[in-house]
Design an enzyme around this catalytic site. Structure first.
Site, PDB file in Angstrom:
ATOM      1  N   LYS A   1      -2.002 -16.688   7.826  1.00 52.27           N
ATOM      2  CA  LYS A   1      -1.185 -15.884   8.747  1.00 52.27           C
ATOM      3  C   LYS A   1      -0.394 -16.672   9.802  1.00 52.27           C
ATOM      4  O   LYS A   1       0.728 -17.061   9.523  1.00 52.27           O
ATOM      5  CB  LYS A   1      -2.059 -14.794   9.367  1.00 52.27           C
TER       6      LYS A   1
ATOM      7  N   TYR B   1       0.823  -1.218   0.000  1.00 50.48           N
ATOM      8  CA  TYR B   1       0.000   0.000   0.000  1.00 50.48           C
ATOM      9  C   TYR B   1       0.851   1.259   0.000  1.00 50.48           C
ATOM     10  O   TYR B   1       0.698   2.122   0.854  1.00 50.48           O
ATOM     11  CB  TYR B   1      -0.946  -0.008   1.218  1.00 50.48           C
TER      12      TYR B   1
ATOM     13  N   ASP C   1     -13.702 -16.581   7.492  1.00 54.92           N
ATOM     14  CA  ASP C   1     -12.323 -16.214   7.205  1.00 54.92           C
ATOM     15  C   ASP C   1     -11.622 -15.986   8.544  1.00 54.92           C
ATOM     16  O   ASP C   1     -11.777 -14.932   9.164  1.00 54.92           O
ATOM     17  CB  ASP C   1     -12.319 -14.951   6.329  1.00 54.92           C
TER      18      ASP C   1
ATOM     19  N   TYR D   1     -12.317  -7.364   5.561  1.00 50.79           N
ATOM     20  CA  TYR D   1     -11.124  -7.472   4.718  1.00 50.79           C
ATOM     21  C   TYR D   1     -10.856  -8.952   4.450  1.00 50.79           C
ATOM     22  O   TYR D   1     -10.802  -9.751   5.388  1.00 50.79           O
ATOM     23  CB  TYR D   1      -9.897  -6.839   5.386  1.00 50.79           C
TER      24      TYR D   1
HETATM   25  C1  LIG Z   1      -4.455 -10.978   5.848  1.00 53.47           C
HETATM   26  C2  LIG Z   1      -5.824 -11.448   5.585  1.00 53.47           C
HETATM   27  C3  LIG Z   1      -6.179 -12.021   4.344  1.00 53.47           C
HETATM   28  C4  LIG Z   1      -5.204 -12.109   3.181  1.00 53.47           C
HETATM   29  O1  LIG Z   1      -4.102 -12.904   3.466  1.00 53.47           O
HETATM   30  P1  LIG Z   1      -2.740 -12.729   2.586  1.00 53.47           P
HETATM   31  O2  LIG Z   1      -1.867 -13.821   3.095  1.00 53.47           O
HETATM   32  O3  LIG Z   1      -2.236 -11.358   2.900  1.00 53.47           O
HETATM   33  O4  LIG Z   1      -3.127 -12.891   1.176  1.00 53.47           O
HETATM   34  C5  LIG Z   1      -7.466 -12.466   4.189  1.00 53.47           C
HETATM   35  N1  LIG Z   1      -8.368 -12.379   5.178  1.00 53.47           N
HETATM   36  C6  LIG Z   1      -8.069 -11.851   6.376  1.00 53.47           C
HETATM   37  C7  LIG Z   1      -9.102 -11.800   7.449  1.00 53.47           C
HETATM   38  C8  LIG Z   1      -6.786 -11.356   6.616  1.00 53.47           C
HETATM   39  O5  LIG Z   1      -6.504 -10.800   7.800  1.00 53.47           O
END
Ligand SMILES: *Cc1c(COP(=O)(O)O)cnc(C)c1O
Length: 426
Positions: A276, A18, A247, A146
């Site tokens: 993550k 970003y 997610d 997100y």
């Molecule tokens: C960081 C994140 C993503 C994307 O993961 P990347 O490894 O950066 O592609 C998707 N969903 C959530 C909730 C996230 O925090």
């Protein structure tokens, strides 16, 4: 090459996340990292309040994680996953099935969180296609979410902060309900679900799945909401025959106080995305898990295969360090550690909510958030934090931390003291 030279190459040629190539916000050169500390090239040490974006839960340079990756490296760094398999992948799959909610039994390995979300969306759409309901292709989500930066994921990020306007002609358009307003421990107000319920009632025939981040919305606004909202969502998804994708890329592996955030609402998704902290922050790896109802339906109807397969799928180094990281987590007193971080963050940060520049303070598990009334000058604030020996990267009007779980009370005090000192200058 001296530091000035290589930093100028970075500045001239490298996009950071970003960032602008004109007057980019300065970046700090890191040469090593150990425990909760990042070491900069000038020898100064910073306590990492961000755990490198949620991922380094055990701290840096951990002997057990190093050993796992080294021992795998001696055998093989990588092999293709088409037509071949290996123990690190199988061990990781088995472990994930054991620790995630019951019924999630099929594992798809991805190379990043965004890809795990793409895969989840594809799975949901293909499930309905295979069920003879190919009109179910839309998604329903909540505002301020997100889910990643690739196109499919971006289309379910908050439309404003995700800058949908720039890409509106090629992004699929989905349904966005109002973000929940209930606080994590507040009494439930049925009004909170009306926007979501109305959209589902009106459009369920074309909706394949609901996707959301349970309890804690990350990069879309660092909002925390109540478990009852999730229970209502699960119930409505069942009622209207819509799949539920959770997610947990940010919330997974203990961050909110339970191993997975959905446990606090006692619900089970049809599809779960993890990433993550999966490898303890060592390598990029993510997974999409689903149940056998979805995998059976996809597999027994044309085209009978699930059309996805990244080159670095199930990379053995990443899988082996993920196995080691999960074992390390389960063997550690992670619940006490996170409860202790939560208590300390609450005690120290919540009193700041009376400051005139502060809009809100939120704490959940090992996450502390200071929402300010005005946007922050990131460059200046980041520099102040570095001078105070901590690494914190704010965005918009948010100063937030999610430190490694191994942070000591004294180290955490240094981080919160720095936050208070910086907030007082704003
Ligand atoms: C960081 C994140 C993503 C994307 O993961 P990347 O490894 O950066 O592609 C998707 N969903 C959530 C909730 C996230 O925090």
């Amino acid at each position: 090459m001296n530091q000035q030279d290589w930093l100028s190459i970075d500045k001239k040629h490298i996009w950071h996340p970003y960032s602008s190539m004109h007057n980019p916000i300065p970046v700090y050169p890191v040469v090593a990292a150990e425990g909760v500390y990042l070491e900069l090239e000038d020898g100064s040490k910073l306590i990492d309040g961000m755990a490198s974006w949620w991922s380094v839960i055990h701290g840096y340079n951990h002997p057990q994680l190093n050993a796992a990756i080294n021992s795998q490296l001696d055998k093989m760094a990588h092999v293709m996953f088409g037509g071949l398999t290996h123990r690190p992948a199988v061990e990781l799959a088995e472990l994930l099935i054991k620790i995630t909610p019951e019924s999630l039994e099929q594992v798809f390995f991805c190379d990043s969180g965004s890809v795990a979300v793409e895969v989840a969306i594809k799975m949901a759409i293909q499930y309905w296609y295979a069920s003879g309901q190919s009109e179910k292709q839309k998604l329903l989500t909540i505002r301020s979410g997100y889910h990643g930066d690739t196109f499919g994921a971006m289309a379910v990020c908050d439309p404003i902060s995700g800058m949908h306007n720039i890409f509106s002609h090629i992004l699929p358009s989905h349904y966005f309900a109002e973000a929940p307003t209930c606080k994590h421990d507040a009494a439930w107000d049925q009004k909170d679900i009306i926007s979501f319920k109305t959209l589902l009632e009106q459009h369920h025939n074309e909706i394949a799945a609901v996707i959301l981040e349970p309890l804690l919305q990350g990069a879309g606004g660092m909002r925390i909401y109540c478990p009852e909202y999730l229970r209502q969502v699960r119930k409505l998804c069942d009622e209207y025959k819509v799949l539920l994708i959770l997610d947990e890329i940010a919330t997974g592996f203990g961050r909110t106080g339970t191993l997975f955030a959905c446990e606090q609402a006692d619900i089970i998704p049809d599809i779960l995305c993890l990433g993550k902290a999966l490898t303890g922050g060592y390598m990029s790896l993510a997974v999409t898990l689903t149940n056998s109802k979805i995998s059976d339906t996809i597999s027994s109807n044309p085209p009978e295969v699930f059309m996805h397969g990244p080159t670095f799928m199930a990379n053995p180094l990443a899988c082996s360090v993920a196995v080691a990281s999960i074992k390390l987590l389960l063997e550690s007193p992670w619940q006490q550690r996170i409860a202790q971080i939560e208590k300390q963050l609450s005690n120290v940060l919540i009193p700041c909510s009376t400051l005139p520049q502060v809009a809100d303070i939120r704490v959940l598990g090992a996450v502390g958030i200071v929402e300010l009334k005005k946007p922050i000058n990131i460059e200046q604030v980041q520099q102040k934090f570095v001078k105070l020996g901590v690494w914190i990267r704010p965005f918009r009007n948010l100063i937030y931390i999610m430190p490694p779980y191994i942070i000591t009370p004294a180290e955490l005090t240094q981080v919160t003291d720095a936050i208070i000192e910086v907030v007082n200058t704003l």
